[in-house]
Design a protein around this motif. Structure first.
Motif, PDB file in Angstrom:
ATOM      1  N   LEU A 169       0.845  -1.195   0.000  1.00  0.00           N
ATOM      2  CA  LEU A 169       0.000   0.000   0.000  1.00  0.00           C
ATOM      3  C   LEU A 169       0.878   1.242   0.000  1.00  0.00           C
ATOM      4  N   ILE A 170       0.463   2.265  -0.760  1.00  0.00           N
ATOM      5  CA  ILE A 170       1.132   3.562  -0.758  1.00  0.00           C
ATOM      6  C   ILE A 170       0.167   4.604  -0.217  1.00  0.00           C
ATOM      7  N   ALA A 171       0.643   5.422   0.720  1.00  0.00           N
ATOM      8  CA  ALA A 171      -0.156   6.528   1.252  1.00  0.00           C
ATOM      9  C   ALA A 171       0.556   7.838   0.949  1.00  0.00           C
ATOM     10  N   LEU A 172      -0.179   8.793   0.384  1.00  0.00           N
ATOM     11  CA  LEU A 172       0.372  10.097   0.046  1.00  0.00           C
ATOM     12  C   LEU A 172      -0.589  11.189   0.487  1.00  0.00           C
ATOM     13  N   ASP A 173      -0.047  12.383   0.771  1.00  0.00           N
ATOM     14  CA  ASP A 173      -0.943  13.468   1.163  1.00  0.00           C
ATOM     15  C   ASP A 173      -1.424  14.223  -0.075  1.00  0.00           C
ATOM     16  N   ALA A 174      -2.284  15.211   0.151  1.00  0.00           N
ATOM     17  CA  ALA A 174      -2.942  15.902  -0.953  1.00  0.00           C
ATOM     18  C   ALA A 174      -1.978  16.678  -1.850  1.00  0.00           C
ATOM     19  N   GLY A 175      -0.775  16.955  -1.346  1.00  0.00           N
ATOM     20  CA  GLY A 175       0.196  17.668  -2.163  1.00  0.00           C
ATOM     21  C   GLY A 175       0.623  16.906  -3.398  1.00  0.00           C
ATOM     22  N   PHE A 176       0.406  15.604  -3.414  1.00  0.00           N
ATOM     23  CA  PHE A 176       0.793  14.773  -4.551  1.00  0.00           C
ATOM     24  C   PHE A 176      -0.369  14.491  -5.504  1.00  0.00           C
ATOM     25  N   TYR A 177      -1.521  15.058  -5.229  1.00  0.00           N
ATOM     26  CA  TYR A 177      -2.703  14.756  -6.039  1.00  0.00           C
ATOM     27  C   TYR A 177      -2.601  15.383  -7.433  1.00  0.00           C
ATOM     28  N   THR A 178      -2.193  14.572  -8.406  1.00  0.00           N
ATOM     29  CA  THR A 178      -2.161  14.962  -9.819  1.00  0.00           C
ATOM     30  C   THR A 178      -2.566  13.745 -10.639  1.00  0.00           C
ATOM     31  N   VAL A 179      -2.969  13.976 -11.878  1.00  0.00           N
ATOM     32  CA  VAL A 179      -3.364  12.881 -12.768  1.00  0.00           C
ATOM     33  C   VAL A 179      -2.194  11.933 -13.008  1.00  0.00           C
ATOM     34  N   VAL A 257     -10.856   2.872   5.505  1.00  0.00           N
ATOM     35  CA  VAL A 257      -9.883   3.493   4.605  1.00  0.00           C
ATOM     36  C   VAL A 257      -9.188   4.656   5.302  1.00  0.00           C
ATOM     37  N   LEU A 258      -9.963   5.494   5.976  1.00  0.00           N
ATOM     38  CA  LEU A 258      -9.389   6.637   6.676  1.00  0.00           C
ATOM     39  C   LEU A 258      -8.475   6.187   7.815  1.00  0.00           C
ATOM     40  N   LYS A 259      -8.907   5.175   8.541  1.00  0.00           N
ATOM     41  CA  LYS A 259      -8.097   4.652   9.646  1.00  0.00           C
ATOM     42  C   LYS A 259      -6.767   4.101   9.124  1.00  0.00           C
ATOM     43  N   LEU A 260      -6.818   3.390   7.998  1.00  0.00           N
ATOM     44  CA  LEU A 260      -5.609   2.813   7.414  1.00  0.00           C
ATOM     45  C   LEU A 260      -4.680   3.909   6.905  1.00  0.00           C
ATOM     46  N   ARG A 265       0.316   6.804   7.094  1.00  0.00           N
ATOM     47  CA  ARG A 265       0.936   8.075   6.756  1.00  0.00           C
ATOM     48  C   ARG A 265       1.369   8.942   7.939  1.00  0.00           C
ATOM     49  N   SER A 266       0.614   8.942   9.010  1.00  0.00           N
ATOM     50  CA  SER A 266       0.906   9.846  10.126  1.00  0.00           C
ATOM     51  C   SER A 266       2.336   9.765  10.651  1.00  0.00           C
ATOM     52  N   PRO A 267       2.933   8.576  10.765  1.00  0.00           N
ATOM     53  CA  PRO A 267       4.288   8.510  11.334  1.00  0.00           C
ATOM     54  C   PRO A 267       5.347   9.274  10.554  1.00  0.00           C
TER      55      PRO A 267
END
Length: 352
Positions: A169-179, A257-260, A265-267
């Protein structure tokens, strides 16, 4: 005498020797330069301030770093990966979090590699994973001018895969949101933050969504599962509902999904705070020098994670300081100042 619950003194000594051997500069002043860099990290101080304790000029330290920095950085990164691999021994699949952090300075803007468009910050991106309560660094890249967000993600993912891991699984924040980023990470399970202003969904939502980027053709757009959550925020004693969103290809309940996402990502934010706690300062704006000191701070953080379960960050720092006699006066002064502050505080309370 060995203090209970702290790392064995022999282990601390080995770390001290290991730090100096990791730097591996060549030249007559190499040892002085290495001790200056290590000392500046331990005290979170400037390179220029610490150089005098080791009979070397700030310019000499800068010269060594700028001339040999690339090779030294590669060796330091190899040690960071080695520490993480040893901790993850036996693991085949991992969850990773990708994010970047910015180090800003105030002064004359610098143009070129390693700086933002305005020339007042250096951006570093990492991929981490959490294992047995430890946040481990796996991959690193310095963001240079012209590098896109999907370039950053691809480089970091390639480094993780090259270490022999399968990404679960990959978790990224909104700064990476691109097509482009969405297209790339769609080959993995992923959760990525989504700016609500981009999707313009201001209500609880769980359904399919198609990107509508003007920079991409219709057949290049990405379809994904969009999840929009709401929460109440108190603003000047008035309740206000705010919305935040995630994109994913996971078939899990919305809350899961939010919990995962938070779990994975939080750490990474904690890891950046700890890295910066070991990051020295410098007046140099050279790309190689800035990258070197950040990677060196990463090494300190990685070594700290080994003992995290038995010692705090500041205790770990203090134990290492004892290995550098030139800094003991500074340690003594720090303890004296701490004692004075404590006495003054007690005195204030007694006067009430």
């Amino acid at each position: 005498m060995i203090t209970p619950c702290l790392p064995h003194q022999n282990n601390i000594q080995q770390i001290g020797y290991k730090l100096l051997s990791m730097l591996d500069f060549q030249g007559k002043k190499a040892e002085n330069v290495e001790k200056t860099l290590v000392s500046a990290c331990l005290w979170n101080d400037s390179i220029e301030n610490k150089s005098s304790a080791y009979n070397v000029s700030p310019q000499t330290v800068r010269n060594y770093a700028e001339e040999q920095g690339v090779e030294v950085v590669e060796k330091l990164l190899e040690q960071v990966r080695k520490i993480s691999l040893e901790t993850l021994k036996g693991e085949k699949e991992i969850d990773i979090s990708i994010d970047w952090t910015t180090k800003t300075w105030y002064g004359k803007p610098v143009e070129g590699l390693g700086s933002s468009e305005k020339g007042n910050s250096w951006n570093y991106a990492t991929a981490t994973t959490k294992h047995d309560g430890k946040v481990l660094l796996l991959a690193f890249v310095t963001q240079v001018n012209g590098m896109t967000k999907d370039d950053i993600v691809k480089i970091l993912v390639e480094q993780v895969v090259a270490m022999g891991f399968k990404i679960r699984l990959i978790a990224l924040d909104a700064g990476f949101y691109t097509v482009n980023v969405l297209n790339f990470i769609s080959q993995f399970n992923y959760i990525i933050g989504v700016p609500v202003g981009d999707v313009k969904v201001y209500e609880e939502f769980d359904g399919e969504y198609m990107t509508n980027s003007k920079r991409h053709k219709k057949d290049e757009q990405v379809k994904f599962r969009l999840l929009v959550y709401s929460r109440e925020k108190m603003k000047r004693k008035k309740e206000k509902v705010v919305y935040f969103a995630r994109a994913t290809n996971l078939d899990l309940p919305k809350k899961e999904v939010l919990k995962l996402y938070n779990k994975v990502r939080s750490p990474i934010e904690t890891s950046y705070r700890n890295i910066k706690a070991f990051l020295p300062f410098t007046s140099s704006t050279k790309f190689v020098f800035r990258m070197l000191i950040f990677v060196l701070a990463m090494v300190f953080y990685s070594l700290y994670t080994v003992f995290k379960s038995v010692v705090g960050r500041e205790e770990f720092r203090s134990l290492l300081v004892l290995l550098f006699p030139e800094d003991l006066l500074n340690l003594e002064n720090s303890l004296v100042n701490l004692l004075k502050t404590l006495i003054n505080t007690i005195d204030l309370f007694l006067r009430r």
